[in-house]
Design a protein around this motif. Sequence first.
Motif, mmCIF file in Angstrom:
data_model
loop_
_atom_site.group_PDB
_atom_site.id
_atom_site.type_symbol
_atom_site.label_atom_id
_atom_site.label_comp_id
_atom_site.label_asym_id
_atom_site.label_seq_id
_atom_site.Cartn_x
_atom_site.Cartn_y
_atom_site.Cartn_z
ATOM 1 N N UNK A 99 8.299 -38.301 -2.191
ATOM 2 C CA UNK A 99 8.185 -38.410 -0.617
ATOM 3 C C UNK A 99 6.993 -37.277 -0.123
ATOM 4 N N UNK A 100 6.789 -37.001 -0.572
ATOM 5 C CA UNK A 100 5.397 -36.330 -1.031
ATOM 6 C C UNK A 100 4.413 -36.345 -0.593
ATOM 7 N N UNK A 101 4.295 -37.473 -1.888
ATOM 8 C CA UNK A 101 3.382 -38.580 -2.207
ATOM 9 C C UNK A 101 3.303 -39.103 -0.674
ATOM 10 N N UNK A 102 4.463 -40.522 -0.148
ATOM 11 C CA UNK A 102 4.116 -41.010 0.565
ATOM 12 C C UNK A 102 3.821 -40.025 2.525
ATOM 13 N N UNK A 103 4.577 -39.305 2.131
ATOM 14 C CA UNK A 103 4.096 -38.411 3.913
ATOM 15 C C UNK A 103 2.603 -37.576 3.926
ATOM 16 N N UNK A 104 1.844 -37.318 2.504
ATOM 17 C CA UNK A 104 0.696 -37.107 2.702
ATOM 18 C C UNK A 104 0.109 -37.889 3.025
ATOM 19 N N UNK A 105 -0.227 -39.163 2.326
ATOM 20 C CA UNK A 105 -0.440 -40.641 2.459
ATOM 21 C C UNK A 105 -0.645 -41.167 3.671
ATOM 22 N N UNK A 106 0.614 -41.102 4.711
ATOM 23 C CA UNK A 106 0.690 -40.934 5.563
ATOM 24 C C UNK A 106 0.058 -39.772 6.999
ATOM 25 N N UNK A 107 0.056 -39.345 6.212
ATOM 26 C CA UNK A 107 -1.327 -37.950 7.197
ATOM 27 C C UNK A 107 -2.241 -38.673 7.105
ATOM 28 N N UNK A 108 -3.440 -38.698 5.573
ATOM 29 C CA UNK A 108 -4.178 -39.230 5.389
ATOM 30 C C UNK A 108 -4.656 -40.160 6.207
ATOM 31 N N UNK A 109 -3.374 -41.324 6.158
ATOM 32 C CA UNK A 109 -4.629 -42.650 6.721
ATOM 33 C C UNK A 109 -4.570 -42.457 8.880
ATOM 34 N N UNK A 110 -3.683 -41.064 9.653
ATOM 35 C CA UNK A 110 -4.408 -41.011 10.806
ATOM 36 C C UNK A 110 -5.423 -40.231 10.464
ATOM 37 N N UNK A 111 -5.804 -38.741 9.904
ATOM 38 C CA UNK A 111 -6.699 -38.219 10.050
ATOM 39 C C UNK A 111 -8.385 -38.958 9.253
ATOM 40 N N UNK A 112 -8.024 -39.617 8.570
ATOM 41 C CA UNK A 112 -9.314 -40.413 8.748
ATOM 42 C C UNK A 112 -10.423 -41.208 9.461
ATOM 43 N N UNK A 113 -9.238 -41.414 10.446
ATOM 44 C CA UNK A 113 -9.554 -42.467 11.539
ATOM 45 C C UNK A 113 -10.044 -41.240 12.640
ATOM 46 N N UNK A 114 -9.433 -40.092 12.568
ATOM 47 C CA UNK A 114 -10.093 -38.692 13.672
ATOM 48 C C UNK A 114 -11.135 -38.045 12.710
ATOM 49 N N UNK A 115 -11.002 -38.783 11.536
ATOM 50 C CA UNK A 115 -12.722 -38.143 10.880
ATOM 51 C C UNK A 115 -12.529 -36.413 11.046
ATOM 52 N N UNK A 116 -11.070 -35.974 10.840
ATOM 53 C CA UNK A 116 -10.706 -34.290 10.471
ATOM 54 C C UNK A 116 -10.973 -34.790 9.177
ATOM 55 N N UNK A 117 -12.273 -33.222 8.313
ATOM 56 C CA UNK A 117 -12.201 -33.182 6.873
ATOM 57 C C UNK A 117 -11.633 -31.998 6.593
ATOM 58 N N UNK A 118 -11.578 -31.262 7.455
ATOM 59 C CA UNK A 118 -10.568 -29.999 7.100
ATOM 60 C C UNK A 118 -9.010 -30.938 6.759
ATOM 61 N N UNK A 119 -8.170 -31.567 7.687
ATOM 62 C CA UNK A 119 -7.209 -31.732 7.918
ATOM 63 C C UNK A 119 -6.850 -32.784 6.983
ATOM 64 N N UNK A 120 -7.823 -33.728 6.565
ATOM 65 C CA UNK A 120 -8.535 -35.088 4.845
ATOM 66 C C UNK A 120 -8.105 -33.801 3.725
ATOM 67 N N UNK A 121 -8.461 -32.917 3.799
ATOM 68 C CA UNK A 121 -8.783 -31.792 2.053
ATOM 69 C C UNK A 121 -7.442 -31.268 2.222
ATOM 70 N N UNK A 122 -6.314 -30.973 3.741
ATOM 71 C CA UNK A 122 -4.919 -30.117 3.229
ATOM 72 C C UNK A 122 -3.840 -31.374 2.848
#
Length: 738
Positions: A414-437
Amino acid sequence: MRCILVFDHLNDILYSKYDNKFSKHVKLLAYRQGLISGELDGGCIRGKLSSNIIIQLFSPIVTSQRLMGCQFGNSYISVQCQDGTNMVFDEYMGYLFIHIGTEDVVLMKRTLSICVVFVQHLCGPDVSLLKHDREVSQMLGKLLDGWRHLRDTDQAFLVEAVEQLGVNGEIAGSSLNVLRGAADRLKTTAPDSSRVHFLLFVNSKFLSLYSRSAKDLASSDVLFLSLLTNIMSQPQNKNSLSDDECSEVDVSADDIENHNRNSYEYPKDENPQPTHQKDGHNNHEVTHTVMAEDSSEGEFYSPPDSPSNVRRKGKKTLSGGSDGELGTDKEAESEEIFDEPVLAGEPNSRHYYDLSRLRREHGISGQVHSHLMLLRGGGPGFTPHVVHIATVCEDVHLLIMIETGSGAVANGLHEAFSALTSLQSLQLQRDVAGVRAAFESLETGIKHIFDGVRKSKPKTKCATLSTFDLDACVLRLRSCWEFIRKKYLEYLRTREPDCILRIESSTPAFSDALREVFKAGCLEIGLLSRDKEALLSAIESVKEGMAPFGDFLKVKALRNFTLGSRASLTINKYLEEFPGLVHFIYVDRSTHRVTTPSLDFSSQETISLTKKKIWAMVDFSREHLTEGHVAIMWKDNTFNYAYFLWFEDSNGSPLKVKVFPSSLLKQFPIPGVLCGDFYLKLIEECFPKMPPAKVQCYELFCIHLGLATASCVLEQSRRLAATVWEVTGASNNPIDVL
């Protein structure tokens, strides 16, 4: 008109459920826009509604929602149209849930949130099971129908709390001893099933619970299991249509002519202006217009997956029971149409499994309903359980929930799927700090998966959804993770766009590897029949132990207690000391237990007057609670109404809130417990320096005759809150509810 749609990241429909009115309306729109070509068949548009048509009509709003969420972090919450059509949106694990209808937006939001919760219980983090497992999609439809039926008829589901059957101490102790004896027998004969809960329901009312070596069940789990039991205990509809008899409503030429004439008619002195709905978080204005058709209410359907070339089959659902008509008081037959089951495994593979057949083969017996469910428990995430449901007496149902050894794996997934979903959105926004977290969260989740697999290997080789065993799935996941991890570290160090492209190209394989681990480690079909003989023996022991109380419990469940009962001194006291009191609902929000007089739904007067007033009172109170009002009184031409919410410490002394977090309430779950514990969150915000376990929260709804004065209502509310323990059996110290 009602419809629920679930879209994946490719905007394809994973699941849909809609009524005849929606089907007719969409067919008319499709014909007007040229999506349905050719001549009319006998003056009518015939046949089933294609998923491709729904996708084409809804792709603009779905794409807009994706863009607003992924690129701007400012997605729509709801859309209200000028003709009364409403749409609400929700997301879970990157999948978009949409509810279209003409009901109140607040109720539609609750319904959609409940739908997401049911998906979590059935699918965990792998929402794609709705498409690949026909039985799961059918169960979701049954749960939605059952929840809507119970919410319209059961006060416990209305306030989302557990109603405990009021029995004397002798019967309560005897039932608990029976469950304890069955658990002891199961532990002796089946050591692998030692982490277990035994639970007794009488209809939908809670009777007894005995747990051994297992995590505590959350109140939302008990409420969900009550709903599941209600669905499974309903008799099959003898009038169900066969697969070939299921058909959707036809659209006549007159319907087309009327639709063309009325589609865009507005008052002559006004220009058509779409309405606006502001996003509660970011105040983004939504503009969208969709025309609704005024046809009569119809049945709910689930159409084929899109695209699909397999033969369609239909299943007739129940009426007025587990698959009762959704949202109507009159009895009507309801249909759901599904594809042939999509089998798990790689396409064209000899490992392609029929999941429904596997469940039938691994079930215990025709008298026991067995399911793989994920329950919340006391901590974060969901824990896989095998749930067995059996009827021990008429209207008395036994649930055996066996906790599997893969809880740590499920939480890590559950943690991994949630983080992966967030990463896919943050990558489009080029939010480096968010991608790191988010990457750190993903790394933590993957670590929990590997640790969980290492500590708890399944003892039974399972016929899982996967084409490989658990070790092979973990090996594949480890390989994919090493590559993904390397590229993320490189991106965070260099900010090279090429790293993101490499990550995006390898993400589908990584997601598939996570799903395979989930299916092999948490959805073990073989667990449904593990320790079969021991379970049947435990069920028989409960049947024998509860047989002497069966008739009494059946009658007691019909009328738990009423204000008109003369059989109890306690109830007489209420009649004497609370003149003018018509009805009350008392909820202990620390345990989510409700105490309320039963309603006689066989009386038309109750249905037409009292029931409507009670349901409207609860909805009105919740609306004002989300605005920060915890003590309100109002009246109409017939009744006086009052609602109070207050806090006490562990000694029963009142606690006053220094600063009520009104501005934060919009970010809380909706009031209730199924979609998240609103009241626990409220306690944490109101008393940040106190442990939540030491703060008690209570709710009280009261209805008095219209002649009762405000001071009378306040005084009776105080005494009612102080003396309700005489009914519940749990003593509370008196408290001034103001």
